[in-house]
Scaffold this active site. Structure first.
Site, PDB file in Angstrom:
ATOM      1  N   ASP A   8       0.665 -12.510 -12.371  1.00 20.07           N
ATOM      2  CA  ASP A   8       0.654 -11.136 -11.872  1.00 20.07           C
ATOM      3  C   ASP A   8       1.333 -10.212 -12.878  1.00 20.07           C
ATOM      4  OD1 ASP A   8       0.606  -9.341  -9.154  1.00 20.07           O
ATOM      5  OD2 ASP A   8       2.433  -8.947 -10.295  1.00 20.07           O
TER       6      ASP A   8
ATOM      7  N   LYS B  85      -2.439  -4.121 -12.154  1.00 22.73           N
ATOM      8  CA  LYS B  85      -2.373  -2.931 -11.301  1.00 22.73           C
ATOM      9  C   LYS B  85      -2.362  -1.697 -12.206  1.00 22.73           C
ATOM     10  CE  LYS B  85       1.147  -5.718  -9.002  1.00 22.73           C
ATOM     11  NZ  LYS B  85       1.715  -6.374 -10.175  1.00 22.73           N
TER      12      LYS B  85
END
Length: 278
Positions: free
Chosen positions: A47, A77
């Site tokens: 991540d 993100k």
């Protein structure tokens, strides 16, 4: 050798490992080393985020690991400057370029930034990316039920994942119930309670570590899993990396899960995504 984490099937069909590697606040050099080490230990989910400024390092670590791309699950993100239908596509392209990858397993809107008022357009952009196949799953980070209502109402598309600040000190029960009702997977960030990992020093956690013959952090990570959550702990220490993944050979008793949840300090203990975001 710790086992590779089991997976959960997401709403749009992707299989996401229930436990992965968080990479904040590593720089590129550290991320490259740690990601390669973690994958070698059996991690399959990594991540990252545009805001972490380590996507290049993460991508180099993925390559250095020697593990086939299709066996890995890479999440990133994007920031509020990319909140727009076309802008989200550009954010995706830039992220892929930094990572050196052809596709993303999961792309998230990092914060809703409701004061800017563009997160619906950002979500519409993600829906297009999902349809194009450059992204296998799409989701949100730090969205409240009210934010989620608006994007679902606008598009009819439910996020695969909402990644939120969550630990025994911030259990986020209302948001989790909302997710469960709609088939959204809850993924915990800051799973051991902030930079200092405050939860690990709680007397109840120490008591359970003794009871189960595990480290305090292993007990807390198991609490997430036994609570039906996915989780992305960060460590750059090889021994801790191995320990964090070694949580699939035991379960907490239901009373112990409840006892840890009782440490909750309420919604006010979490970052307010109506007031903060980037």
């Amino acid at each position: 050798m710790p086992t590779t984490a089991p997976t959960v099937e997401l709403a749009h069909g992707a299989a996401m490992p229930l436990l992965g590697l968080g990479t904040w606040p590593m720089d590129d050099a550290e991320a490259e080393r740690v990601v390669a080490e973690a994958i070698g230990l059996g991690y399959r989910l990594v991540d990252t985020a545009e805001n972490y400024k380590n996507e290049r390092g993460v991508g180099l670590g993925v390559k250095a690991s020697g593990v086939a791309r299709e066996e890995l699950f890479v999440t990133t993100k994007f920031n509020k400057e990319w909140h727009g239908v076309e802008l989200a596509a550009e954010a995706c392209a830039r992220g892929l370029d930094r990572l050196g990858l052809d596709y993303l397993d999961l792309l998230l809107i990092h914060w809703p930034n409701p004061d800017q008022g563009k997160y619906i357009e950002a979500w519409q952009g993600l829906v297009r990316l999902l349809e194009s196949g450059r992204v296998k799953a799409i989701g949100t980070s730090n969205f409240k039920p009210a934010h989620l209502d608006r994007i679902i109402e606008a598009t009819g598309v439910i996020p695969d994942v909402n990644q939120i600040q969550l630990s025994p000190l911030t259990t986020r029960l209302e948001t989790r119930a909302y997710h469960k009702e709609r088939g959204i997977v809850t993924q915990s960030w800051s799973p051991i309670g902030g930079e200092g990992g405050e939860v690990r020093n709680e007397p109840k956690v120490l008591q359970l570590a003794e009871k189960y013959g595990k480290t305090p952090v292993q007990v807390v990570l198991r609490w997430h899993l036994d609570s039906g959550l996915a989780v992305v702990p960060k460590s750059s220490d090889p021994e801790r990396l191995a320990q964090n993944l070694d949580v699939f050979d035991f379960q907490l008793e239901p009373d112990d899960v409840m006892a840890l949840a009782a440490l909750d300090q309420g919604e006010a203990a979490a970052a307010d995504s109506d007031a903060f975001g980037h």
